[in-house]
Motif scaffolding. Structure first.
Motif, short mmCIF file in Angstrom:
data_model
loop_
_atom_site.label_atom_id
_atom_site.label_comp_id
_atom_site.label_asym_id
_atom_site.label_seq_id
_atom_site.Cartn_x
_atom_site.Cartn_y
_atom_site.Cartn_z
N ASP A 46 3.64 -3.99 -6.36
CA ASP A 46 4.65 -4.70 -7.15
C ASP A 46 5.99 -3.97 -7.17
O ASP A 46 7.05 -4.58 -7.31
N MET A 47 5.94 -2.63 -7.01
CA MET A 47 7.17 -1.83 -6.96
C MET A 47 7.73 -1.73 -5.55
O MET A 47 8.78 -1.11 -5.34
N GLY A 48 7.02 -2.30 -4.58
CA GLY A 48 7.49 -2.23 -3.20
C GLY A 48 7.06 -0.99 -2.46
O GLY A 48 7.67 -0.62 -1.44
N ILE A 49 6.01 -0.32 -2.93
CA ILE A 49 5.52 0.91 -2.29
C ILE A 49 4.21 0.58 -1.56
O ILE A 49 3.25 0.11 -2.17
N TYR A 50 4.19 0.84 -0.25
CA TYR A 50 3.06 0.44 0.57
C TYR A 50 2.37 1.62 1.25
O TYR A 50 1.38 1.42 1.95
N GLN A 51 2.89 2.82 1.08
CA GLN A 51 2.26 4.02 1.64
C GLN A 51 1.72 4.86 0.48
O GLN A 51 2.48 5.29 -0.39
N LEU A 52 0.41 5.10 0.50
CA LEU A 52 -0.22 5.84 -0.60
C LEU A 52 -1.00 7.04 -0.07
O LEU A 52 -1.77 6.94 0.89
N SER A 53 -0.80 8.18 -0.73
CA SER A 53 -1.57 9.39 -0.46
C SER A 53 -2.77 9.41 -1.39
O SER A 53 -2.62 9.38 -2.62
N LEU A 54 -3.97 9.45 -0.82
CA LEU A 54 -5.20 9.50 -1.61
C LEU A 54 -5.66 10.95 -1.66
O LEU A 54 -6.00 11.54 -0.63
N VAL A 80 -19.43 9.41 2.19
CA VAL A 80 -19.82 8.07 1.73
C VAL A 80 -18.81 7.53 0.73
O VAL A 80 -18.39 6.37 0.79
N LYS A 81 -18.38 8.39 -0.19
CA LYS A 81 -17.40 7.97 -1.20
C LYS A 81 -16.05 7.67 -0.56
O LYS A 81 -15.38 6.71 -0.92
N ILE A 82 -15.66 8.50 0.41
CA ILE A 82 -14.41 8.26 1.14
C ILE A 82 -14.42 6.86 1.76
O ILE A 82 -13.48 6.07 1.62
N LYS A 83 -15.51 6.55 2.47
CA LYS A 83 -15.60 5.25 3.15
C LYS A 83 -15.67 4.10 2.16
O LYS A 83 -15.07 3.04 2.39
N ARG A 84 -16.38 4.30 1.06
CA ARG A 84 -16.53 3.22 0.08
C ARG A 84 -15.19 2.87 -0.55
O ARG A 84 -14.82 1.70 -0.65
N ILE A 85 -14.45 3.89 -0.98
CA ILE A 85 -13.19 3.63 -1.68
C ILE A 85 -12.12 3.14 -0.72
O ILE A 85 -11.42 2.14 -1.00
N ILE A 86 -11.96 3.80 0.42
CA ILE A 86 -10.93 3.36 1.37
C ILE A 86 -11.27 1.97 1.90
O ILE A 86 -10.39 1.11 2.03
N GLY A 87 -12.55 1.73 2.19
CA GLY A 87 -12.95 0.42 2.67
C GLY A 87 -12.65 -0.67 1.65
O GLY A 87 -12.15 -1.75 2.01
N HIS A 88 -12.91 -0.39 0.38
CA HIS A 88 -12.70 -1.38 -0.67
C HIS A 88 -11.22 -1.73 -0.82
O HIS A 88 -10.85 -2.91 -0.81
N GLY A 126 -9.88 4.37 9.63
CA GLY A 126 -8.55 3.98 10.08
C GLY A 126 -7.41 4.85 9.61
O GLY A 126 -6.25 4.60 9.95
N VAL A 127 -7.69 5.90 8.81
CA VAL A 127 -6.62 6.79 8.35
C VAL A 127 -6.15 7.64 9.53
O VAL A 127 -6.96 8.19 10.28
N ARG A 128 -4.84 7.78 9.68
CA ARG A 128 -4.27 8.57 10.77
C ARG A 128 -3.27 9.61 10.27
O ARG A 128 -2.57 10.21 11.07
#
Length: 312
Positions: A168-176, A186-194, A226-228
């Motif tokens: 909503d603020m126009g920010i599309y790049q997020l650092s997790l 498993v948690k990495i894949k579950r959260i990023i996949g979701h 898909g994270v690069r």
């Protein structure tokens, strides 16, 4: 897995690593370290954070450091900004990109920013507006997204709401950020996949700490999702001053070596990184945590033992 993909390794030692050190590093010495990191071939370096000098005295010379380092075309210089005043300092220092500081949970947010998560996000609105006026690139972050030391697992619904508000603020790049090393593959894949499925317009980077020895496995899991773009710190320096028992980031030399061994290109000169890592390890041995500095590269072969003659 497409092993021909190239990843971006963002070096965060000058910010995340140096802020964890007890002794103040002289400005000129910081500049020398950062110039050496630029020479290693990193495409992005998180140089500093424009926090109040009383909060993190180590980074009080943020603007001066940015004035003195040898900027190189093709290398993005990034900084964290906590508020509008910090953003103005970053604009004055001509950083290429700023990253907003946000915690996934209220407990960590209060500890880190003295504000609840969604209150902190509300405060981002004037920052994003001002950054847009200044043509400054802005990315977001979600610290402790894979586990909070105060609250444990973060509900997916809460993560969704944070992502939605960033969009909503126009920010599309997020650092997790796995701030305290509570993630697993498993948690990495579950959260990023979701959240990738929910918000395909978002792109993600991973900021991994090696607190429990899981960071490289988590990086591979992120790559498979898909994270690069990955953060790391030479010699494994780092740690969050607002999280109990926090330890350093995954060492850049470990991450680069691991990816390169798998055929995944990083564009960084590993030998130069190792040389610099050894220098940092000698100077800050109690903060260094790196497998490659201990064991060397897989290609560093040893002389085979000679065959012993049989007796008698």
């Amino acid at each position: 897995m497409n092993l021909k993909d190239e990843v971006i390794i963002s070096e965060v030692c000058p910010r995340d690593g140096f802020q964890s050190l007890a002794d103040i590093i002289p400005t000129e010495e910081k500049v020398e370290w950062i110039n050496a990191m630029i020479d290693c071939g990193f495409k992005q370096i998180e140089v500093t954070s424009f926090v109040h000098p009383k909060a993190i005295p180590q980074l009080r010379d943020a603007g001066e450091v940015l004035q003195k380092i040898n900027r190189k075309q093709g290398v993005k210089l990034r900084a964290l900004v906590p508020n509008l005043r910090g953003l103005e300092r970053a604009i004055e220092a001509k950083v290429d990109k700023v990253k907003l500081m946000l915690s996934a949970t209220d407990s960590h947010s209060i500890s880190n920013a003295n504000s609840k998560t969604f209150d902190a996000m509300k405060g981002f609105e004037p920052l994003v507006k001002r950054a847009t006026e200044a043509s400054m690139a802005v990315s977001g972050s979600i610290s402790v997204i894979f586990g909070c030391p105060y609250e444990g697992d973060v509900p997916l619904e809460r993560i969704e709401e944070i992502c939605k508000r960033y969009i909503d603020m126009g920010i599309y790049q997020l650092s997790l950020a796995d701030t305290t090393g509570m993630a697993n593959p498993v948690k990495i894949k579950r959260i990023i996949g979701h959240i990738s499925n929910k918000f395909p317009e978002l792109s993600f980077s991973l900021h991994l700490h090696n607190t429990r020895g899981m960071a490289f496995a988590n990086a591979v899991a992120g790559y498979e999702m898909g994270v690069r773009d990955f953060d790391s710190a030479i010699a494994g320096l780092g740690g969050c001053p607002y999280a109990p028992n926090a330890t350093g980031n995954i060492a850049s030399e470990d991450l680069i070596h691991g990816f390169e061994e798998m055929g995944i290109l990083t564009g960084v000169d590993l030998d130069k990184v190792i040389k610099l890592g050894k220098e940092l390890e000698i100077k800050y041995p109690q903060y260094s945590d790196s497998f490659i500095l201990k064991a060397g590269k897989c290609s560093d072969l040893h002389l085979a033992p000679k065959t012993q003659e049989k007796l008698g």
